[in-house]
Write a protein that holds these residues in place. Sequence first.
Motif, short mmCIF file in Angstrom:
data_model
loop_
_atom_site.label_atom_id
_atom_site.label_comp_id
_atom_site.label_asym_id
_atom_site.label_seq_id
_atom_site.Cartn_x
_atom_site.Cartn_y
_atom_site.Cartn_z
N LEU A 78 0.53 8.85 8.78
CA LEU A 78 -0.44 9.81 9.30
C LEU A 78 -1.47 9.08 10.16
CD1 LEU A 78 -1.12 11.43 5.81
CD2 LEU A 78 0.61 12.14 7.47
N HIS A 79 -1.72 9.59 11.35
CA HIS A 79 -2.68 8.92 12.24
C HIS A 79 -3.34 9.96 13.14
CE1 HIS A 79 -4.63 6.22 14.91
NE2 HIS A 79 -3.84 6.46 15.91
N ALA A 80 -4.66 9.88 13.22
CA ALA A 80 -5.43 10.77 14.10
C ALA A 80 -5.18 12.24 13.76
CB ALA A 80 -5.11 10.48 15.58
N LEU A 81 -5.23 12.54 12.47
CA LEU A 81 -4.99 13.92 12.06
C LEU A 81 -6.20 14.80 12.33
CD1 LEU A 81 -2.99 13.73 8.72
CD2 LEU A 81 -2.21 13.63 11.08
N GLN A 82 -5.98 16.10 12.32
CA GLN A 82 -7.01 17.10 12.52
C GLN A 82 -7.30 17.81 11.20
OE1 GLN A 82 -8.36 17.44 15.71
NE2 GLN A 82 -7.11 15.61 16.03
N PRO A 83 -8.48 18.40 11.07
CA PRO A 83 -8.77 19.13 9.82
C PRO A 83 -7.73 20.19 9.49
CG PRO A 83 -10.79 18.79 11.06
CD PRO A 83 -9.67 18.30 11.94
N GLU A 84 -7.13 20.81 10.51
CA GLU A 84 -6.13 21.86 10.23
C GLU A 84 -4.83 21.30 9.66
OE1 GLU A 84 -7.59 21.34 13.19
OE2 GLU A 84 -6.11 21.36 14.84
N ASP A 85 -4.70 19.97 9.63
CA ASP A 85 -3.54 19.34 9.00
C ASP A 85 -3.70 19.24 7.49
OD1 ASP A 85 -3.43 17.09 11.80
OD2 ASP A 85 -2.21 18.90 11.47
N SER A 86 -4.85 19.61 7.00
CA SER A 86 -5.07 19.60 5.54
C SER A 86 -4.09 20.59 4.91
CB SER A 86 -6.50 20.02 5.21
OG SER A 86 -7.43 19.11 5.77
N ALA A 87 -3.35 20.10 3.92
CA ALA A 87 -2.28 20.92 3.32
C ALA A 87 -1.68 20.16 2.16
CB ALA A 87 -1.19 21.25 4.34
N LEU A 88 -0.74 20.80 1.48
CA LEU A 88 0.09 20.14 0.47
C LEU A 88 1.37 19.67 1.17
CD1 LEU A 88 0.46 19.54 -2.63
CD2 LEU A 88 1.75 21.70 -2.71
N TYR A 89 1.68 18.40 1.07
CA TYR A 89 2.88 17.85 1.69
C TYR A 89 3.90 17.59 0.59
CZ TYR A 89 0.40 17.75 6.02
OH TYR A 89 -0.29 18.15 7.14
N LEU A 90 5.04 18.28 0.74
CA LEU A 90 6.09 18.24 -0.28
C LEU A 90 7.27 17.44 0.22
CD1 LEU A 90 5.94 22.03 -1.09
CD2 LEU A 90 5.48 20.25 -2.77
N CYS A 91 7.77 16.59 -0.65
CA CYS A 91 8.99 15.85 -0.37
C CYS A 91 10.11 16.44 -1.23
CB CYS A 91 8.78 14.37 -0.72
SG CYS A 91 10.27 13.35 -0.60
N ALA A 92 11.31 16.44 -0.70
CA ALA A 92 12.46 16.92 -1.47
C ALA A 92 13.67 16.05 -1.16
CB ALA A 92 12.76 18.39 -1.14
N SER A 93 14.65 16.09 -2.05
CA SER A 93 15.90 15.39 -1.79
C SER A 93 17.07 16.26 -2.24
CB SER A 93 15.94 14.04 -2.51
OG SER A 93 16.08 14.21 -3.90
N SER A 94 18.23 15.99 -1.66
CA SER A 94 19.46 16.65 -2.09
C SER A 94 20.62 15.70 -1.86
CB SER A 94 19.70 17.96 -1.34
OG SER A 94 19.95 17.72 0.03
N PHE A 106 12.36 18.94 -5.60
CA PHE A 106 11.05 18.74 -4.98
C PHE A 106 10.16 17.88 -5.85
CE2 PHE A 106 10.63 21.46 -1.25
CZ PHE A 106 11.74 22.27 -1.37
N GLY A 107 9.30 17.11 -5.18
CA GLY A 107 8.20 16.46 -5.87
C GLY A 107 7.05 17.43 -6.05
N GLU A 108 6.00 16.95 -6.71
CA GLU A 108 4.85 17.82 -6.96
C GLU A 108 3.92 17.92 -5.74
OE1 GLU A 108 4.52 17.64 -11.80
OE2 GLU A 108 2.85 16.92 -10.59
N GLY A 109 4.14 17.06 -4.77
CA GLY A 109 3.37 17.15 -3.55
C GLY A 109 2.19 16.20 -3.50
N SER A 110 1.76 15.93 -2.28
CA SER A 110 0.54 15.16 -2.03
C SER A 110 -0.43 16.10 -1.32
CB SER A 110 0.83 13.95 -1.12
OG SER A 110 1.63 13.00 -1.77
N ARG A 111 -1.59 16.29 -1.94
CA ARG A 111 -2.57 17.19 -1.34
C ARG A 111 -3.47 16.39 -0.40
NH1 ARG A 111 -3.42 22.12 -1.63
NH2 ARG A 111 -2.20 22.42 -3.53
N LEU A 112 -3.41 16.72 0.86
CA LEU A 112 -4.13 15.99 1.90
C LEU A 112 -5.32 16.79 2.40
CD1 LEU A 112 -4.31 13.66 4.02
CD2 LEU A 112 -2.84 15.07 5.48
N THR A 113 -6.46 16.13 2.46
CA THR A 113 -7.66 16.72 3.06
C THR A 113 -8.12 15.84 4.20
OG1 THR A 113 -8.35 17.63 0.91
CG2 THR A 113 -10.02 17.51 2.64
N VAL A 114 -8.25 16.43 5.37
CA VAL A 114 -8.70 15.69 6.56
C VAL A 114 -10.12 16.14 6.89
CG1 VAL A 114 -8.25 15.14 8.98
CG2 VAL A 114 -6.34 15.61 7.41
N LEU A 115 -11.02 15.19 6.91
CA LEU A 115 -12.43 15.52 7.16
C LEU A 115 -12.79 15.30 8.63
CD1 LEU A 115 -13.98 13.83 3.99
CD2 LEU A 115 -13.38 16.24 4.32
#
Lengths: 115, 110
Positions: A78-94, A106-115
Amino acid sequence: DTEVTQTPKHLVMGMTNKKSLKCEQHMGHRAMYWYKQKAKKPPELMFVYSYEKLSINESVPSRFSPECPNSSLLNLHLHALQPEDSALYLCASSQEIRRATGELFFGEGSRLTVL
Amino acid sequence: DAKTTQPNSMESNEEEPVHLPCNHSTISGTDYIHWYRQLPSQGPEYVIHGLTSNVNNRMASLAIAEDRKSSTLILHRATLRDAAVYYCLQYGGSQGNLIFGKGTKLSVKP
């Protein structure tokens, strides 16, 4: 082991920071996915890797950079993100993307907050 | 874009059966119907999938219409732990583009 592990669980970053999200699975799966989920919305597909090669990029801005260093690991840089990129990021595999019967784990997710 | 449509929300009483509908009118002959659910503060989890025949597993049953343009997920006895958003997806296994629709938020009342 039927788990997809995501780290960190929470991340707060400024718009000028560079950070990474990490995802790991040890089920021998050869397909890995990143989804983004905003509050009260469904998960949105971002990237799909198949056998460590990028298979799908759903027109994601270049400030998100995926990497699949081996079959067990998936990173999202992640680089030069915007506040609107704040979200839960989910990874999955199959097992494989070409198996229409394949179940996504699915994983439980990474909750990202961009200030 | 999501190819399935579901009601936004449904309510059920505890220990009663729940029928969650899904329309997938553009489904092709090789697309499977998958159901996932997402409990609060968790990632989605697989529930069930099917192609043509009705399917049962320990979590639920899936009833698929004869023309395959719709399906119904059946929870035989809803519990409070079944309160979640339920997503219906269609997938043909080509590129890995599993797209989630808006889902149905199921509330279970004691």
